[in-house]
Motif scaffolding. Structure first.
Motif, mmCIF file in Angstrom:
data_model
loop_
_atom_site.group_PDB
_atom_site.id
_atom_site.type_symbol
_atom_site.label_atom_id
_atom_site.label_comp_id
_atom_site.label_asym_id
_atom_site.label_seq_id
_atom_site.Cartn_x
_atom_site.Cartn_y
_atom_site.Cartn_z
ATOM 1 N N PRO A 279 105.497 54.166 50.673
ATOM 2 C CA PRO A 279 104.180 54.336 50.678
ATOM 3 C C PRO A 279 103.487 55.507 50.261
ATOM 4 C CG PRO A 279 105.050 53.278 52.895
ATOM 5 C CD PRO A 279 106.094 53.849 51.932
ATOM 6 N N ALA B 125 97.251 54.945 51.252
ATOM 7 C CA ALA B 125 97.982 55.110 52.524
ATOM 8 C C ALA B 125 96.973 55.662 53.511
ATOM 9 C CB ALA B 125 98.933 56.242 52.121
ATOM 10 N N ASP C 56 105.917 58.658 55.456
ATOM 11 C CA ASP C 56 106.587 57.360 55.362
ATOM 12 C C ASP C 56 107.869 57.440 56.014
ATOM 13 O OD1 ASP C 56 107.870 58.156 53.085
ATOM 14 O OD2 ASP C 56 106.520 57.009 51.746
#
Lengths: 461, 179
Positions: free
Chosen positions: A262, A102, A130
């Motif tokens: 994510p 990430a 996210d």
């Protein structure tokens, strides 16, 4: 001025000075207060030792893999060089392949917002967010004389719903993290952040939040509040409906669905209610791909199971940025026991365990002066194997309360303590209720070190 | 206390802060009676006072590292005790004088005593704490000022205010408000 008042106070002192006191009783009181404090210190110390040896391992991994990740991934090397304060973050997420990916994919939002009070500086380093959740990174810097500090609570507050935090972790004394270093960094993970505000008749996302931490310095709790803004990504999460059934040593489990965001992934499992075993944990669950990458359980180990234990939601590191075209879910060892063995029974009259699992961890049952105690041989793994309440044979339930128990209305409580023994075990001691109870007393098992295992994999992608 | 003893105590406190259990216990034992009398002055009975001793020993050990000035160790302990007693009184909200050890020993037959107790109940926690330190523990105003990081003049003013409140408490006799 006030001579009369002063005289009266003097007289009062003299009266109280006449009160006799037995030295024996005083000494006994001091001894038991001291023992209690020492026991707690012991518990804390072991926890700390565990944590620090773990961080040595992490540091070691870091040294090796930091160098390798820098050579392997130029993207990552660039990130590390360009973001201020990122080293602290990398330290924390080093063992989480999902979060590293990430950061590589520009999900880290540096904030570097600080507040200083009485020589303690708290910094909100940054967030990874996210669409659903966020990971908040923070640091605490303080002078040596202020140490140790205890984290009392961590909160996230939406500016429009101030009194009702979006997230609230309050540590009730015993479990609170202790800060012993001058620079301390940590993170908190929120699976969902429902920060919404009403605009006209529709709800829109609100990016202004207030982060709060309470630090206990001696007897005083200092509160730090840092408002911040962040951006949510538009990247959609992937939901994969599987409904695939697996059988592990005769236990039927359905993998219903995998959701991959994510920053975190979530696996939903369903147990067949007719299974012969009670399942305690899926601690070895992981995602793998054909190039050998692995994503294990989220390090905070969040797993929710419903009341009867048939539905599980398990949070894992995220394979969102998986670089292979395949993904598998692997079960590994599962902690489980026969349902018929998933409890112990204590008879307070014969002073015996009427029932306990084969290869029992339980021993030294003692009942004296209305107090029951027994020892659980934990071999250094201090997950409490029994529930924190017991039932008598008529189904009356009593909760064992500790110093920091949050009382729930309508429940019955008895006083109790949990301590470590010298032989790496736990000793549970509790008072029998004052109302009449019927033998035997039943404790359900919450964890038990027996496992089932079979090579089972589920194709996810 | 003689100078030598004060010096000795400072060393003991420093050792206790470093985690020496024997030093800690020695300190607690040297103040056990002072602690007990403080507890009795608030809670009035033996059982509660002994429980208070236990709890204060526990709290003191837990926060020993927060002692900033070894010279004020005794007052630091007494304050933990007073905090604890305030909490207990607030929580229980009970008639503290009944069945008390003082009744047993005939002390409460003394009218002045009862009068002072009732007047003390009308004070705020802060005022009561101040009076206790000054007139029960004989702590000097100068030391209270240093400990609380407050100018001496302010402490004096507050002490006067507390005594005035106490006088008002006496005058209210017969119509005592509980705080």
């Amino acid at each position: 001025m006030f001579e009369e008042e002063k005289k009266k106070l003097e007289q009062r002192k003299k009266s109280i000075d006449q009160v006799d006191v037995s030295k024996d009783k005083l000494h006994a009181a001091i001894r038991s207060g001291f023992e209690k404090a020492k026991k707690e210190k012991l518990l804390k110390r072991t926890k700390l030792i565990k944590r620090s040896s773990w961080s040595i391992v992490v540091a070691a991994i870091l040294l090796i893999s930091f160098i390798t990740s820098v050579t392997v991934s130029p993207a990552f090397a660039n990130k590390v060089a360009s973001i201020p304060g990122i080293e602290r973050i990398i330290d924390l997420i080093q063992q989480d392949r999902g979060l590293i990916a990430a950061v590589e994919n520009d999900f880290y939002q540096p904030l570097n917002l600080s507040q200083e009070k009485n020589g303690i500086t708290v910094t909100l380093d940054g967030v990874i967010a996210d669409r659903n959740g966020m990971v908040i990174f923070y640091s605490v810097q303080s002078k040596k004389k202020n140490l140790p500090l205890e984290i009392e609570y961590l909160k996230l507050i939406d500016e429009y719903y101030g009194s009702f935090p979006l997230h609230d972790t309050t540590f009730w004394g015993s479990g609170s993290p202790i800060i012993e270093k001058k620079v301390f960094s940590s993170m908190m993970t929120l699976e969902t952040v429902e920060a919404l505000e009403i605009e006209g008749d529709r709800k829109v996302f609100n990016s202004k939040l207030l982060w709060e931490i309470g630090l206990k310095n001696g007897d005083k709790v200092e509160q730090f509040q840092i408002p911040f803004k962040f951006t949510k990504t538009d990247l959609a999460s992937k939901t994969i409906d599987l409904n695939k059934e697996v059988t592990i040593e005769g236990q039927r489990i359905i993998v219903e669905k995998v959701t991959i965001n994510p920053i975190r992934a979530e696996v939903k499992l369903k147990m067949d209610p007719n299974n012969s075993k009670k399942i305690f944990s899926f601690d070895n669950l992981k995602f793998t791909n054909d190039i050998g990458d692995e994503w294990i359980l989220n390090n905070t180990g969040t797993a929710f199971r419903n009341l009867d234990g048939t539905e599980w939601t398990i949070t894992m590191q995220s394979p969102y940025f998986n670089q292979s075209d395949n993904l598998k879910l692997v079960f590994g060892k599962i902690e489980a026991i026969d349902k018929d063995d998933a409890f112990i029974l204590i008879d307070t009259e014969s002073k015996k365990f009427v029932k306990q699992p084969e290869k029992s961890l339980f021993s030294n049952l003692e009942i004296e002066n209305n107090k029951v105690s027994f020892i659980m041989n934990m071999d250094g793994d201090y997950k409490l194997p029994v529930s924190s309440s017991f039932l008598d044979s008529e189904g009356k339930e009593f909760f064992i309360k500790h110093d920091f128990t949050n009382y729930l209305p309508g429940k019955k409580y008895v006083q109790g303590t949990l301590m470590k023994t010298a032989e790496k075990g736990l000793k549970l001691e509790f008072e029998l209720p004052s109302e009449t109870i019927k033998n035997p007393l039943r404790f359900d098992l919450n964890y038990y070190p027996t496992w089932i295992e079979e090579d089972v994999e589920v194709e996810v992608e | 206390m003689k100078w030598g003893e004060i010096l000795n105590e400072k060393i003991l406190v420093k050792k206790a802060i470093k985690g020496e259990e024997e030093a800690f216990l020695a300190l607690i034992h040297s103040y056990e009676e002072a602690l007990y009398r403080t507890a009795i002055s608030y809670l009035k009975n033996e059982g509660d006072a002994l429980e208070a001793i236990q709890e204060v020993t526990y709290r003191a050990y837990r926060s020993i590292k927060t002692v900033k000035e070894p010279a004020y160790f005794k007052t630091w302990l007494i304050r933990i005790m007073m905090n604890y007693c305030h909490d207990v009184i607030k929580k229980s909200n009970r008639e503290v004088l009944e069945e008390s050890i003082l009744t047993m020993q005939g002390i409460t037959e003394d009218l002045t005593f009862l009068e002072v107790e009732e007047a003390l109940l009308t004070l705020s926690d802060y005022e009561r704490e101040l009076l206790h330190l000054k007139y029960f523990e004989d702590v000097k105003i100068k030391d209270i000022a240093v400990m609380w990081n407050t100018p001496e003049g302010t402490i004096k003013t507050r002490l006067h205010k507390a005594l005035r409140a106490l006088r008002a408490g006496f005058e209210e006799k017969g119509d005592v408000k509980r705080v």
